[in-house]
Design a protein around this motif. Structure first.
Motif, PDB file in Angstrom:
ATOM      1  N   SER A 598      10.017   1.319 -21.558  1.00 34.18           N
ATOM      2  CA  SER A 598      11.382   1.277 -22.114  1.00 34.18           C
ATOM      3  C   SER A 598      11.373   0.968 -23.607  1.00 34.18           C
ATOM      4  N   ASP A 600      10.430   1.293 -27.551  1.00 33.83           N
ATOM      5  CA  ASP A 600      10.038   2.346 -28.484  1.00 33.83           C
ATOM      6  C   ASP A 600       8.756   1.923 -29.184  1.00 33.83           C
ATOM      7  N   GLU A 601       8.331   2.701 -30.113  1.00 33.20           N
ATOM      8  CA  GLU A 601       7.045   2.445 -30.775  1.00 33.20           C
ATOM      9  C   GLU A 601       7.075   1.111 -31.523  1.00 33.20           C
TER      10      GLU A 601
END
Length: 800
Positions: A598, A600-601
């Motif tokens: 879930s 992000d980077e």
């Protein structure tokens, strides 16, 4: 008739001259003969032997004598002898300084005897003895008259004590001085015997053996010579002692006293010589003289002596004369006198002699043995007097009075007489005049007038009491304030007052004998002051030690509190701080595994940073905990095999070694003295650093070795155990190295030379290594150059 008497006097004078010349050849002193009518002086060979003057260069007149007297003494000496001649004195004596041929001055004792013809002094003969080496004589003669006995009792004795079982001898300081102050702190019988003159050694050993023999238990009373251990001075000692035995008859203690009798023996020689000279002068008074050589039994005598003993003047007589003419009833008295003389050195007896005409005459014989330097009697000299009538009895009284005067003058201690209750000063010798410091002007004056400074001191009252009670008085270390050169000074004396009685038993005078002990008393007082200062210093030292002890106790208590705080910190670090850190690591891991898809980077990056930070925090806490345990934990030391420690560490670091492709080379490693767990941490941190800080493009090679240290290298290192030897343990790598200007920095807490991006770590590892080495009383250092590798050097103790 008058012409006949004059001829007889001249004949007697010629006989006396012949007698004098014969004796002068036999002596080693300087003999002089002053013809008062012709004003010529004759000197014997002693002038050359003693003073270095050739007889042909000595002037014939009196100037040969008084021109060589020291200028400071000349006036008084010449005046004194002229007074004695003008006054008609039969004898004269004086001490002064006489110039030798080399220009130096000798202290001499000069005495002369005046020969009178028809009441006129026509000739004076005398002897001069060099006293330069004997000026310090302070020992009294045991053979002196009762008036000198008090001085002998004041002679100080040395005390000695020997253990017959061990041979250890205790000497007080005086006894050490009598033996020339041997350097040994502990003295023993065998070594002390070596300081006894070799001619006396056997008799001393025999006397001691007899004293220690349980069957004999002989009294120990002996005289012998010692050769000073340090000063090589020859001394005569008189030693008395006693051995003490156990109930089983074994000697357990041998103790006694010793005193220096060197001067006493020398004084005997002087008295004997004086008697010989006096014998020559008494011929004119009707007494006869004799001199017997004990080696040859030869007798030299005067015609007067022959007449007094036998009634005839004979030129050929033997020593048997004294036996042949003694009255049979007086043989015992004569024998007892000779037996006593063998012990005292003085021959005195009165006996009846039977003349050739069978008439009986009372004769008094006075003799003196002359001893050589070894104590052996070599001659007997003396005089004989016809004491049959009252006139000769009066001569005996005058001789006795003169003898008293001579004894006082020659006394080795300060001596004077106080006549009557007015205490008129009479016969003070030079030593007493020196103590008073007022010259001979005090003679004939009352003591109160001559020494006015005594008015407020106890001495005058003591003298008054003695005149009333007749009891002698003695004191030691008594204070006296005397005026010297116009200045009142304080002195201390050992002194005795002895009352003298006349034939009626009445006290007519008091004899005063004194010894100056000022230096001894002042030394004792200084010692007492020093001891008091020492006691004060000891008390101050005890006070400071107690204060320092209290300070150390407080410091130790603070240290205990500090250690307790460190232990509490270690507990908190290992439990309280680790627990929330583990929760951070646990929840971040679950967050990544459950919700990772879930994020992000940017979210994944921040989550990874949280996990890395928590791992570094955990590692830092572990290192701090390890360091604190090194600081607070008591460690027991034992022999530790370094090869086993290194093998265990390599096994633990096997993954890192394979990952970095490091090649480990291990040399011969010794057994050291230390704590196994701490040494494991040391080796692990050093080896980990060597593996970690490798060069990326070069194969990693690490060498571990050890070798013994030389004593010189150990001496240059700080804080080493003196009772242990040391080895040098080295870990060598070919890694990135460092600049040695950072050498002190790398062993400090949290100090890093590289960023975390290049190499991981908490910055505590080398600080921990330094602490381990300090705990082992060792030393750690390093050598390195950038890009050329590093060598970490550790000095560790090895078992004894």
């Amino acid at each position: 008739m008058i012409e006949t008497l004059n001829n007889n006097n001249k004949d007697n004078l010629l006989v006396a001259i012949e007698r004098f010349e014969l004796v002068a050849k036999a002596t080693h002193d300087v003999i002089w003969d002053w013809d008062l009518e012709k004003s010529t002086v004759w000197w014997n060979e002693g002038m050359r032997e003693v003073f270095g003057y050739a007889l042909q260069e000595v002037e014939p007149g009196p100037e040969s004598w008084f021109s060589r007297i020291h200028p400071d003494d000349r006036g008084e000496v010449v005046h004194n002898i002229n007074v004695a001649i003008d006054r008609g004195d039969t004898n004269w004596t004086y001490q002064y300084r006489f110039r030798r041929a080399d220009g130096s001055y000798a202290h001499v004792h000069d005495r002369g005897y005046t020969i009178h013809v028809d009441g006129k002094a026509v000739r004076m003969v005398g002897s001069m003895r060099d006293l330069s080496e004997k000026m310090q004589s302070d020992e009294a003669r045991l053979e002196s008259e009762d008036n000198l006995q008090f001085a002998l009792n004041a002679a100080q004795l040395g005390i000695w004590n020997m253990n017959p079982e061990t041979g250890v001898v205790y000497f007080d300081e005086r006894c050490r001085g009598l033996y020339g102050n041997p350097p040994e702190e502990i003295l023993n019988y065998e070594s002390l015997i070596q300081h006894i003159h070799f001619e006396d050694r056997e008799k001393v050993v025999t006397a001691i053996a007899n004293a220690l023999n349980p069957e004999k238990r002989a009294a120990y009373d002996i005289r012998y010579r010692t050769v000073g251990a340090s000063d090589k001075i020859l001394r005569w000692l008189h030693c008395t002692g006693k051995a003490y035995f156990t109930p089983e008859g074994m000697p357990h203690r041998f103790s006694g006293v010793s005193r220096n009798v060197t001067d006493e023996i020398s004084n005997r020689e002087r008295v004997a010589w004086a008697d010989q000279q006096a014998a020559m002068t008494v011929e004119g008074s009707g007494a006869g003289s004799f001199l017997v050589s004990l080696e040859s039994d030869e007798i030299i005598y005067s015609p007067t002596m022959s007449r007094i003993i036998t009634g005839k003047e004979s030129t050929e007589m033997s020593r048997d004369l004294f036996i042949m003419h003694v009255h049979p009833e007086d043989f015992g008295k004569r024998s007892a006198a000779y037996e006593s003389a063998s012990k005292t050195g003085e021959l005195r007896y009165e006996a009846r002699f039977v003349w050739y005409d069978n008439s009986v005459h009372w004769v008094r014989v006075i003799g003196q043995y002359l001893f050589d330097s070894t104590g052996k009697a070599i001659s007997l000299s003396g005089i004989v007097m016809d004491i049959t009538d009252r006139i000769e009895s009066e001569n005996i009284i005058r001789t006795s009075e003169e003898h008293l005067r001579t004894l006082i003058e020659q006394a080795p201690v300060a001596t004077s007489m106080f006549i009557g209750k007015d205490m008129i000063i009479e016969l003070p010798n030079e030593a007493m005049l020196k103590i008073w410091g007022k010259g001979d002007s005090v003679i004939g004056k009352p003591l109160r007038e001559a020494l006015t400074e005594l008015q407020n001191q106890p001495f005058l009252q003591i003298l008054d009491d003695i005149f009333e009670s007749g009891k002698p008085y003695a004191a030691s270390g008594s204070r006296a304030d005397l005026v010297m050169n116009g200045v009142l000074e304080t002195f201390y004396f050992d002194f005795t007052y002895k009352p003298l009685r006349n034939s009626k038993g009445e006290i007519y005078a008091i004899l005063d004998m004194a010894v100056d002990v000022t230096e001894q008393v002042k030394s004792r007082q200084a010692l007492e002051r020093s001891e008091e200062r020492y006691r004060q210093l000891v008390n101050e030292l005890e006070r400071r030690v107690q204060k320092r002890t209290e300070e150390l106790h407080l410091a130790n208590q603070e240290l205990v509190n500090s250690n307790s705080n460190l232990q509490q910190f270690a507990y908190a670090a290992s439990h309280d701080m680790q627990e929330p850190l583990r929760k951070i690591q646990s929840f971040s891991s679950r967050l990544q595994s459950v919700y990772g898809e879930s994020f992000d980077e940017n979210g994944i990056f921040m989550l990874n940073r949280i996990q890395d930070a928590s791992k570094r925090m955990s590692s830092m806490i572990d290192d701090l905990l390890a360091y604190s345990r090194l600081t607070t934990r008591d460690s027991s030391f034992e022999p530790v095999d370094l090869s086993q420690i290194v093998s265990a560490v390599i096994a633990d670091l096997e993954f890192s070694i394979e990952e970095q492709k490091s090649q480990i080379r291990i040399g011969q490693l010794p057994v050291v003295w230390g704590n196994p767990s701490q040494l494991t941490q040391l080796v692990q941190n050093l080896l980990s650093n060597a593996i970690k800080y490798r060069k990326q493009d070069v194969a990693s090679i690490i060498e571990i070795r050890a070798e013994d240290l030389a004593e010189a290298e150990i001496a240059e290192l700080p804080r080493l155990l003196p009772e242990h030897s040391y080895i040098r343990f080295e870990v060598i790598d070919n890694g990135i190295g460092f600049d040695e200007k950072y050498l002190d920095r790398i062993f400090q807490m949290f100090q890093r030379l590289h960023g975390r991006g290049e190499f991981s770590g908490s910055g505590i590892g080398l600080a921990l290594c330094k602490k381990v080495v300090q705990n082992h009383h060792g030393h750690i250092t390093a050598r390195s150059e950038t890009e050329k590798g590093s060598t970490f050097i550790v000095y560790l103790p090895i078992p004894n």
